[in-house]
Design an enzyme around this catalytic site. Structure first.
Site, PDB file in Angstrom:
ATOM      1  N   LYS A  69      -5.540  -6.151   2.788  1.00  0.00           N
ATOM      2  CA  LYS A  69      -4.904  -6.281   4.531  1.00  0.00           C
ATOM      3  C   LYS A  69      -5.666  -8.270   5.285  1.00  0.00           C
ATOM      4  O   LYS A  69      -4.428  -8.544   5.256  1.00  0.00           O
ATOM      5  CB  LYS A  69      -4.982  -5.050   5.338  1.00  0.00           C
ATOM      6  N   LYS A 121       3.139  -1.248  -6.440  1.00  0.00           N
ATOM      7  CA  LYS A 121       3.077   0.011  -5.804  1.00  0.00           C
ATOM      8  C   LYS A 121       5.034   0.041  -4.956  1.00  0.00           C
ATOM      9  O   LYS A 121       4.957  -0.909  -4.622  1.00  0.00           O
ATOM     10  CB  LYS A 121       2.346   0.719  -5.210  1.00  0.00           C
ATOM     11  N   LYS A 124       7.324   0.494   1.537  1.00  0.00           N
ATOM     12  CA  LYS A 124       8.118  -0.459   2.115  1.00  0.00           C
ATOM     13  C   LYS A 124       7.946  -1.374   2.881  1.00  0.00           C
ATOM     14  O   LYS A 124       8.791  -1.677   3.353  1.00  0.00           O
ATOM     15  CB  LYS A 124       8.212   1.138   3.822  1.00  0.00           C
TER      16      LYS A 124
END
Ligand code: TRP
Length: 336
Positions: free
Chosen positions: A113, A196, A199
């Site tokens: 991240k 993966k 969203k």
């Protein structure tokens, strides 16, 4: 009698898709019959990356409604919002004081991240995400934690923090174990089976959101990428795209991917895709209907969350009080 407890959490970051459903929520629904279950909406984790206040508010209630619409039953499980239980941040703070920086620096989720942002965009909360997660788990003496494989490192850290605390201050926390779905349900993007389902993918054809309309579902399955050849065979190396679609079908049907393969022997991609789209419509429509009813009864949802918070607080406050006493904090003297 349910004698073991589980706790798990999902971030309210919007647009839940079938990957979230198959990887977590579906399992939550099944587990509530076997375990005493605590299901948390981790809004304090969500703000470790900047969130728009209106969106966060909406996404939190949305997630609660999705939990309920998917079949998590507030009579069986405790559904609650993390920020409704102040003990989480309090224990999180205490655990921060016992977590070596090096251990947090090694967390792959943090590395991933933080690499996506410039250093100025990476905040201390993101770095301390794992200690808050450890607090979530340890406050409830959860023996098992249902999570995806990407969270194993965080569970490992939680275990070592609990062990360290217990060794130093005396037995306080239960050492939790991860509970991973048997056939790992890693659902990949429909437009790119090497990543993966997500969203935050730029392309909405990457995922099927739980609230996508039937036509949207049919359209996205129709344009989902496939592999060369025309056989519906389960081979993740040679046919990653088709195998991903087969995995989705098998997960919704509760069968093995090989059974899907047998069923489509001698049939082509088109027929398989049509069936998959109809299966998804059939499975998601009841959830969407319940979601719609709940969204018209928001007071009921808020009441369920309030009751969940009361229940969660009763458990969490007790554990926190014990931990504080062990480390030498002076308790408030009860005035009688
Ligand atoms: N980190 C988890 C995730 O991103 C969410 C989470 C927060 C969680 N607290 C938790 C999961 C406690 C299990 C238990 O998926």
């Amino acid at each position: 009698m349910k004698n073991q407890r589980i706790l798990s959490g999902i971030q309210p970051s919007g647009n839940l898709h079938i990957g979230n459903y198959l990887g977590a929520i579906k399992q939550f629904v099944e587990l509530q019959n076997e375990y005493e279950a605590f299901y948390c909406i981790v809004d304090e984790h969500a703000i470790t990356v900047p969130q728009d206040p209106k969106e966060l508010h909406k996404n939190t209630l949305d997630l609660a409604m999705i939990y309920l619409a998917a079949g998590i039953d507030p009579k069986k499980s405790v559904i609650f919002v993390q920020s409704h239980v102040p003990a989480h941040t309090e224990l999180g703070w205490i655990l921060n004081t016992m977590t070596p920086l090096g251990e947090l620096e090694r967390m792959t989720q943090f590395k991933d991240k933080s690499e996506r942002h410039a250093r100025e965009g990476v905040y201390a909360g993101l770095f301390n995400y794992p200690t808050l997660m450890a607090a979530d788990i340890l406050l409830y003496h959860a023996q098992k934690v249902p999570v995806g494989e990407d969270q194993l490192q965080h569970i490992e850290l939680t275990r070592s923090l609990a062990e360290r605390f217990n060794n130093r201050f005396g037995n306080t926390f239960t050492i939790p174990e991860p509970l991973i779905r048997e056939y790992s349900g890693r659902i990949m993007g429909l437009d790119d089976p090497s990543k993966k389902m997500s969203k935050s993918a730029g392309n909405s054809a990457n995922y099927i959101a739980l609230l996508d309309s039937p036509d949207e579902i049919r359209r996205k399955i129709k344009i989902a990428v496939t592999d060369s050849g025309k056989e519906v065979t389960f081979d993740e190396q040679e046919k990653p795209a088709v195998s991903n679609l087969m995995r989705i079908m098998s997960a919704f049907r509760d069968c093995a991917p090989k059974e899907v393969e047998m069923r489509y022997e001698g049939k082509g991609y088109a027929e398989f895709k049509d069936d998959l789209a109809e299966l998804l419509v059939e499975k998601l429509t009841p959830l969407q209907e319940k979601y719609r009813i709940l969204s018209e009864n928001q007071d009921e949802v808020l009441l369920i969350l309030a009751k969940g918070a009361m229940h969660a607080r009763a458990v969490a406050d007790k554990t926190l009080a014990k931990a504080k006493e062990k480390i030498g904090f002076v308790p408030i003297n009860a005035i009688t």
